[in-house]
Design an enzyme around this catalytic site. Structure first.
Site, PDB file in Angstrom:
ATOM      1  N   ALA A  30       0.804  -1.218   0.000  1.00  0.00           N
ATOM      2  CA  ALA A  30       0.000   0.000   0.000  1.00  0.00           C
ATOM      3  C   ALA A  30       0.839   1.271   0.000  1.00  0.00           C
ATOM      4  O   ALA A  30       0.412   2.306  -0.526  1.00  0.00           O
ATOM      5  CB  ALA A  30      -0.929  -0.004   1.210  1.00  0.00           C
ATOM      6  N   THR A  34      -0.023   5.280  -1.758  1.00  0.00           N
ATOM      7  CA  THR A  34      -0.571   6.362  -0.937  1.00  0.00           C
ATOM      8  C   THR A  34      -0.298   7.739  -1.543  1.00  0.00           C
ATOM      9  O   THR A  34      -1.124   8.650  -1.411  1.00  0.00           O
ATOM     10  CB  THR A  34      -0.017   6.300   0.498  1.00  0.00           C
ATOM     11  N   GLN A 109       0.416  -6.403  -3.815  1.00  0.00           N
ATOM     12  CA  GLN A 109      -0.718  -6.612  -2.922  1.00  0.00           C
ATOM     13  C   GLN A 109      -1.836  -5.627  -3.234  1.00  0.00           C
ATOM     14  O   GLN A 109      -2.947  -5.779  -2.730  1.00  0.00           O
ATOM     15  CB  GLN A 109      -0.280  -6.428  -1.474  1.00  0.00           C
ATOM     16  N   HIS A 127      -4.130  -9.948  -5.031  1.00  0.00           N
ATOM     17  CA  HIS A 127      -5.479  -9.788  -4.487  1.00  0.00           C
ATOM     18  C   HIS A 127      -6.485  -9.339  -5.534  1.00  0.00           C
ATOM     19  O   HIS A 127      -7.575  -8.895  -5.177  1.00  0.00           O
ATOM     20  CB  HIS A 127      -5.454  -8.804  -3.317  1.00  0.00           C
ATOM     21  N   CYS A 138     -20.650 -17.097 -14.994  1.00  0.00           N
ATOM     22  CA  CYS A 138     -19.937 -17.447 -16.230  1.00  0.00           C
ATOM     23  C   CYS A 138     -18.500 -16.963 -16.266  1.00  0.00           C
ATOM     24  O   CYS A 138     -17.742 -17.319 -17.165  1.00  0.00           O
ATOM     25  CB  CYS A 138     -20.693 -16.923 -17.453  1.00  0.00           C
ATOM     26  N   SER A 202       4.154  -3.416   4.618  1.00  0.00           N
ATOM     27  CA  SER A 202       4.426  -3.727   6.013  1.00  0.00           C
ATOM     28  C   SER A 202       4.752  -5.199   6.214  1.00  0.00           C
ATOM     29  O   SER A 202       5.219  -5.595   7.279  1.00  0.00           O
ATOM     30  CB  SER A 202       3.218  -3.354   6.879  1.00  0.00           C
ATOM     31  N   ASP A 243      11.011   7.413   1.677  1.00  0.00           N
ATOM     32  CA  ASP A 243       9.800   7.594   0.875  1.00  0.00           C
ATOM     33  C   ASP A 243      10.024   6.916  -0.475  1.00  0.00           C
ATOM     34  O   ASP A 243      10.975   7.235  -1.192  1.00  0.00           O
ATOM     35  CB  ASP A 243       9.552   9.091   0.689  1.00  0.00           C
ATOM     36  N   VAL A 244       9.145   5.995  -0.828  1.00  0.00           N
ATOM     37  CA  VAL A 244       9.356   5.229  -2.059  1.00  0.00           C
ATOM     38  C   VAL A 244       9.284   6.106  -3.305  1.00  0.00           C
ATOM     39  O   VAL A 244       9.907   5.797  -4.328  1.00  0.00           O
ATOM     40  CB  VAL A 244       8.358   4.060  -2.179  1.00  0.00           C
TER      41      VAL A 244
END
Length: 256
Positions: A30, A34, A109, A127, A138, A202, A243-244
């Site tokens: 997640a 964000t 995820q 998911h 169907c 996480s 921070d990604v």
């Protein structure tokens, strides 16, 4: 050495490892989405502080599809804020790594579809995806917007135009079995990777939480990029607390 210098040095070292690796696999959670305005499900301010998870259980969908879809409309409003979401710098950086031949697959995820929107081609959605619905009878799939438009106009639950079956969001609901295909594929990728990136997750929810260990058992180098510590941070060869949306573009630039 300052914290900034440490992060820069770790980024340079990890970039070199990515460039040298034969098979690189990224797992995302997640924290990657964000910055696109999508709230996390858990933690402070998460979706499950606003909604009761039991309302989105598979048993509820089976027993009361009308009520499920009514609540799903409210969840969609909270999830997307009534507007479209766009990939952020982290999504684009991963797509850039793949285009450059430095990333073999993204296992995610997340159900927002933003990796594909950013241009990533090899994406395993553990998911499912919020961008489609599927008929429980169907199996026919169609874009989610059509189903939500019909639900908003009073068709509760929306039904398949082909067979009349109830339409279900193409995501794994609480109490619903994980699809075998994506799970098996994710473990295969983790097992043959020689560098495994855990990004913005996480690592609390299975089966994703077990993928870093699967990769390490097969000899992969493990790198974690996340703002907070994870259960595997202490045994990762690289642990970037960053921070990604800043760390991943820096990695792309360093890889060259």
């Amino acid at each position: 050495m300052s914290g900034i210098d440490s992060i820069e040095a770790a980024t340079e070292s990890l970039a070199a490892a990515i460039a040298d690796a034969e098979t690189v696999v990224a797992l995302t959670g997640a924290g990657v989405s964000t910055a696109s305005g999508i709230p996390s499900f858990r933690g402070d301010g998460g979706i499950w502080e606003q909604f009761d998870q039991r309302d989105f259980h598979y048993r509820r969908f089976e027993a009361d599809p009308e009520g499920f879809w009514r609540d799903r409309l409210d969840l969609r409003e909270a999830f997307y804020g009534g507007g479209e979401t766009e990939p952020n710098a982290a999504h684009r950086a991963l797509a850039d790594l793949e285009r450059g031949g430095h990333l073999d697959a993204v296992v995610t995820q997340n159900v927002d579809g933003l990796h594909r929107a950013a241009g990533s081609e090899t994406v395993v959605e553990l998911h499912g995806t919020n961008r489609e619905v599927e008929c429980v009878e169907c199996g026919h799939r169609l874009p989610v917007e059509a189903a939500f438009d019909r639900a908003a106009e009073g068709e509760l639950p929306p039904r398949c135009e082909g067979c009349g079956g109830v339409l279900k969001p193409a995501v794994v609901l609480f109490g619903e079995s994980m699809p075998d295909g994506p799970t098996i594929r994710a473990h295969e990728l983790a097992g043959r990777s020689d560098l495994f990136l855990a990004i913005g997750s996480s690592l609390q929810v299975q089966p994703a939480a077990g993928l870093p260990a699967r990769a390490q058992r097969s000899g992969a180098t493990l790198a974690v990029v996340n703002l907070e510590a994870t259960p595997v941070s202490d045994r990762a060869e690289y642990d970037l607390r960053a921070d990604v949306t800043e760390a991943l573009p820096a990695l792309v630039e360093a890889v060259g």
